[in-house]
Design an enzyme around this catalytic site. Structure first.
Site: not given
Ligand SMILES: Cc1cc2nc3c(=O)[nH]c(=O)nc-3n(C[C@H](O)[C@H](O)[C@H](O)COP(=O)(O)OP(=O)(O)OC[C@H]3O[C@@H](n4cnc5c(N)ncnc54)[C@H](O)[C@@H]3O)c2cc1C
Length: 456
Positions: A42, A47, A50, A179, A183, A437, A442
């Protein structure tokens, strides 16, 4: 020598960081490993960057629209490198905040990749250190799905690279219809690239309300994006710096960049889930129950890797609920009913509740209110962009079961509508609410007559 934690979190993104902090504030000894950058998808490549790019891409249209309001906008140009480096500065600042918050909570941070050795041991890949934990939370998120290995795939980028391109492309193909694809098509187009959106399905944004899908398709085309449905790339050729995308239907499309946004896969490859015996489904997502528990006692998963609602606020909520339940003596299951969401397409989408198709299936008696109109700004701006709003009302209870908006600031509206719909607002409540308004919203409280009445 191995360390022992109450909780070890794999992944320092939205879900992992929240879970680690909350568990630590409940008194747990917590460690977290992050292989890339804290903040996760994110903050680093999702997010946040973006949305900054969406803001940047809107200026071209706003310069045009300013004329209608008496402004003469002088010569202007766009500097991609300036945008990227300003974005990077902000991302660095946010990553610092994430690190700072973990530090303040007393969480040990490991800038390393973690993989399972067994059910309560992880190995840090770079340092080789073994870490034991009573509980392990998998919060590794998802990665772009690059699809089949087409000829020329080595020239294709994903959203990860799109945030760091050396030069801004003149011509772009965005493959995908979700999405992220719509975007980015808006971003590239607004920043001045000749943009083609190429999607294999019948209509973009599968899973969203059908009216919203078709209205967005039309509005994107009005803005100059070439939207092609029912076709996919079959081969990519590179000559010098130029790319040519060949499609299954025989099209050839010139481009300087081709970006795939055809979905995301759970980030479980090489994680050692087999060593821990953690169950995954056919897509590789970790199977969890309502408390984010996997099939292995002491191992949990939150966020995109568990493929419930792949959104940042949901990952955060799941991480928080897990930590409160396991370390805070509470009993919290995340409630997924009426999750409001936005798509930062141009125009923007805000949505909460059921789509019309879902509402028709769930409610035999349904009143549908639709409204499409020119927002006030466009009476002078010269733009022929239309705003679209839709309310779906269960005629038996009068409850508003779905609301879908396409137009400026719809994401902001979805947040507030989410409260009303979550509280069970009825159409009578909407009607009893005084209009603000002059606003576009509205319309939501002044739609008096149903456009369509479905009766069993
Ligand atoms: C381009 C894009 C736009 C988005 N826009 C939106 C939006 O507008 N609104 C919204 O709500 N969501 C949006 N999302 C989705 C959102 O980013 C994810 O739903 C959210 O980040 C999920 O969180 P998470 O904690 O599951 O994983 P992540 O935030 O992906 O975190 C996982 C982390 O784990 C780390 N990792 C992975 N494997 C290992 C390992 N073995 N050891 C150590 N570290 C590791 C990764 O490096 C990463 O930092 C978007 C996603 C993308 C790709």
């Amino acid at each position: 020598m191995s360390k022992e934690y109450d909780l070890f979190v794999i992944g320092g993104g939205s879900g992992g960081v929240r879970a680690a902090r909350i568990a630590a504030t409940h008194g747990a000894k917590v460690g977290v490993a992050e292989e890339h950058r804290y903040g996760g998808t994110c903050v680093i490549r999702g997010c946040v960057p973006k949305k900054l790019f969406v803001y940047a891409s809107k200026f071209s249209e706003e310069f045009e629209e300013a004329r209608g309001f008496g402004w003469s906008v002088g010569e202007h140009g766009f500097d991609w490198q300036a945008l990227v480096s300003n974005k990077d500065r902000e991302i660095n600042r946010l990553e610092g905040i994430y690190r700072g918050n973990l530090e303040k909570a007393g969480v040990d941070m490991f800038d390393d990749r973690a993989e399972f050795e067994d059910t309560n041991t992880v190995r840090l890949v770079r340092s080789g250190q073994l870490i034991k934990a009573k509980r392990i939370l998998i919060a590794v998120g998802a990665t772009p799905n690059m699809g089949a290995d087409l000829p020329g795939m080595e020239h294709v980028i994903s959203s990860n690279e799109a945030f760091y391109l050396d030069a801004f492309p003149n011509k772009v193909i965005v493959a995908g219809g979700g999405y992220i694809a719509v975007e980015f098509a808006g971003i590239f187009n607004g920043l001045g690239a000749e943009t083609t959106l190429l999607y294999r399905g019948e209509e973009i944004l599968r899973g969203f309300d059908d009216d919203i899908r078709s209205h967005l398709h039309a509005e994107m085309e009005k803005k100059g994006i070439r939207v092609i449905c029912g076709d996919i790339l079959s081969k990519i050729e590179k000559t010098g710096q130029a790319l040519v995308g060949h499609t299954q239907q025989g099209r050839t499309i010139d481009a300087d960049q081709i970006m795939f946004a055809i979905g995301r896969n759970p980030n479980t490859k090489g994680l050692g889930l087999d060593k821990a015996g953690v169950e995954t489904d056919a897509s590789g997502s970790i199977v969890v129950d309502g408390y984010s528990r996997t099939n292995v006692e002491g191992i949990y998963a939150v966020g995109d890797v568990s493929n419930r609602y792949n959104l940042t606020p949901v990952a955060i909520r799941e991480g928080h609920a897990f930590a409160d339940t396991v370390f805070g003596g509470k009993d919290i299951r995340v409630d997924y009913d009426m999750v409001p969401t936005a798509v930062f397409s141009q125009p923007e989408i805000g949505t909460v509740g059921l789509t019309e198709a879902q509402a028709r299936a769930a409610h035999p008696n349904l009143d549908i209110y639709r409204s499409s109109f020119r927002p006030m700004k466009h009476t002078l701006s010269g733009s022929d962009e239309k705003m679209f709003m839709k309310l779906l009302v269960d005629a038996d209870t009068d409850r508003v079961v779905g609301c879908h908006i396409l137009g400026p600031d719809s994401g902001e509206l979805a947040q507030v509508l989410g409260i009303a719909l979550k509280m069970g607002a009825t159409k009578a409540d909407f009607d009893a609410t005084m209009a603000v308004h002059p606003t576009a919203s509205e319309e939501l409280v002044t739609m008096r007559t149903a456009t369509e009445q479905v009766r069993s």
